[in-house]
Design a protein around this motif. Structure first.
Motif, short mmCIF file in Angstrom:
data_model
loop_
_atom_site.label_atom_id
_atom_site.label_comp_id
_atom_site.label_asym_id
_atom_site.label_seq_id
_atom_site.Cartn_x
_atom_site.Cartn_y
_atom_site.Cartn_z
N ILE A 146 -4.47 2.95 -2.76
CA ILE A 146 -5.22 2.89 -4.01
C ILE A 146 -6.70 2.85 -3.66
N GLN A 147 -7.49 3.70 -4.32
CA GLN A 147 -8.93 3.68 -4.10
C GLN A 147 -9.55 2.63 -5.01
N LEU A 148 -10.31 1.73 -4.39
CA LEU A 148 -10.98 0.67 -5.13
C LEU A 148 -12.41 1.08 -5.41
N ASN A 149 -12.96 0.59 -6.49
CA ASN A 149 -14.38 0.82 -6.77
C ASN A 149 -15.20 -0.19 -6.00
N GLY A 150 -16.51 -0.06 -5.98
CA GLY A 150 -17.45 -0.86 -5.20
C GLY A 150 -17.04 -2.29 -4.91
N SER A 151 -16.73 -3.07 -5.93
CA SER A 151 -16.30 -4.45 -5.70
C SER A 151 -14.81 -4.53 -5.93
N LYS A 152 -14.24 -5.70 -5.60
CA LYS A 152 -12.81 -5.86 -5.79
C LYS A 152 -12.44 -5.68 -7.25
N SER A 153 -11.42 -4.90 -7.50
CA SER A 153 -10.97 -4.65 -8.85
C SER A 153 -9.78 -5.55 -9.14
N THR A 154 -9.94 -6.48 -10.06
CA THR A 154 -8.85 -7.40 -10.37
C THR A 154 -7.70 -6.67 -11.04
N GLU A 155 -8.03 -5.59 -11.77
CA GLU A 155 -6.97 -4.83 -12.43
C GLU A 155 -6.07 -4.16 -11.40
N VAL A 156 -6.64 -3.60 -10.35
CA VAL A 156 -5.86 -2.94 -9.30
C VAL A 156 -5.05 -3.98 -8.54
N GLU A 157 -5.68 -5.14 -8.24
CA GLU A 157 -4.96 -6.17 -7.50
C GLU A 157 -3.81 -6.72 -8.32
N ALA A 158 -4.00 -6.93 -9.60
CA ALA A 158 -2.92 -7.44 -10.44
C ALA A 158 -1.78 -6.44 -10.50
N PHE A 159 -2.11 -5.15 -10.58
CA PHE A 159 -1.08 -4.12 -10.63
C PHE A 159 -0.27 -4.10 -9.31
N SER A 160 -0.96 -4.17 -8.18
CA SER A 160 -0.25 -4.09 -6.90
C SER A 160 0.56 -5.37 -6.64
N GLU A 161 0.09 -6.53 -7.09
CA GLU A 161 0.85 -7.75 -6.88
C GLU A 161 2.10 -7.78 -7.75
N ASP A 162 2.04 -7.20 -8.94
CA ASP A 162 3.22 -7.15 -9.79
C ASP A 162 4.28 -6.24 -9.20
N ILE A 170 -14.47 8.29 4.98
CA ILE A 170 -15.08 7.13 5.62
C ILE A 170 -16.09 6.54 4.64
N GLY A 171 -16.02 5.24 4.44
CA GLY A 171 -16.91 4.55 3.50
C GLY A 171 -16.22 4.21 2.19
N ASP A 172 -15.09 4.83 1.87
CA ASP A 172 -14.36 4.52 0.65
C ASP A 172 -13.66 3.17 0.79
N ARG A 173 -13.59 2.44 -0.33
CA ARG A 173 -12.83 1.19 -0.36
C ARG A 173 -11.42 1.50 -0.84
N ILE A 174 -10.43 1.08 -0.05
CA ILE A 174 -9.03 1.36 -0.39
C ILE A 174 -8.20 0.10 -0.28
N LYS A 175 -7.02 0.18 -0.84
CA LYS A 175 -6.01 -0.86 -0.70
C LYS A 175 -4.70 -0.17 -0.37
N VAL A 176 -4.09 -0.54 0.76
CA VAL A 176 -2.79 -0.02 1.15
C VAL A 176 -1.76 -0.96 0.58
N VAL A 177 -0.88 -0.44 -0.26
CA VAL A 177 0.13 -1.27 -0.91
C VAL A 177 1.20 -1.62 0.13
N ASP A 178 1.18 -2.87 0.55
CA ASP A 178 2.10 -3.38 1.56
C ASP A 178 2.54 -4.77 1.13
N LYS A 179 3.84 -4.98 1.01
CA LYS A 179 4.33 -6.26 0.50
C LYS A 179 4.12 -7.41 1.49
N ASP A 180 3.96 -7.09 2.78
CA ASP A 180 3.82 -8.13 3.79
C ASP A 180 2.39 -8.63 3.97
N ASP A 181 1.41 -7.79 3.69
CA ASP A 181 0.03 -8.16 3.98
C ASP A 181 -0.92 -7.46 3.01
#
Length: 161
Positions: A143-159, A95-106
């Motif tokens: 994917i665990q994100l660091n404090g602010s939005k990570s553009t590197e992680v977002e670019a990887f997941s969008e690709d 609880i408190g961790d920033r994450i991104k669930v890789v989902d192609k729909d949302d």
């Protein structure tokens, strides 16, 4: 049975303290363990009153058949409870961790607010809260994100999506 329950509860408490698991999550798992001990106690009591194996197991199989028919449409509830127990022991995020669930729909990214028995609550950056089922979050890449939005992680997941 009571002593065995106390021993298992003590082991769960030690595990929760060692891994910094919240009291709410520990409560959910303790309830599931208590229900299991209650069922074992019921079977043991039936044997003490002189009921034979055949009588007890005919009753149990009849009860489980009716329960199975009643829950066949609710199979996802059972899988979410099982996933909730697995998440208690093996989920690498807290609880408190920033994450991104890789989902192609949302885009499901944000901060974990609560990990419950049936679902994980994720608060997005815009303030909305997503309720994500436990069984689905175990099937998706997280994917665990660091404090602010990570553009590197977002670019990887969008690709990849």
């Amino acid at each position: 049975m009571i002593y065995l329950n106390r021993i298992v509860t003590g082991i769960l408490l030690q595990f929760a303290n060692k891994n910094r698991i919240s009291a709410l999550r520990l409560g959910y798992v303790r309830k599931a363990v208590n229900i299991g001990f209650l069922l074992m106690g019921f079977i043991f009591t039936c044997f003490l009153f002189g009921l034979g194996y055949q009588q007890v197991f005919i009753f149990m199989s009849s009860f489980l058949a009716v329960l199975g028919i009643a829950l066949v449409a609710q199979w996802s509830i059972l899988s979410n409870i099982t996933a909730g127990v697995i998440i208690f022991f093996a989920f690498p995020y807290r609880i408190g961790d920033r994450i991104k669930v890789v989902d192609k729909d949302d885009d499901i990214s944000g901060k974990i607010v609560e990990i419950a028995l049936f679902h994980v609550l994720i608060r997005r950056d815009d303030g909305s809260t997503v309720t994500y089922p436990n069984s689905i979050i175990l099937q998706k890449a997280v994917i665990q994100l660091n404090g602010s939005k990570s553009t590197e992680v977002e670019a990887f997941s969008e690709d990849k999506c």
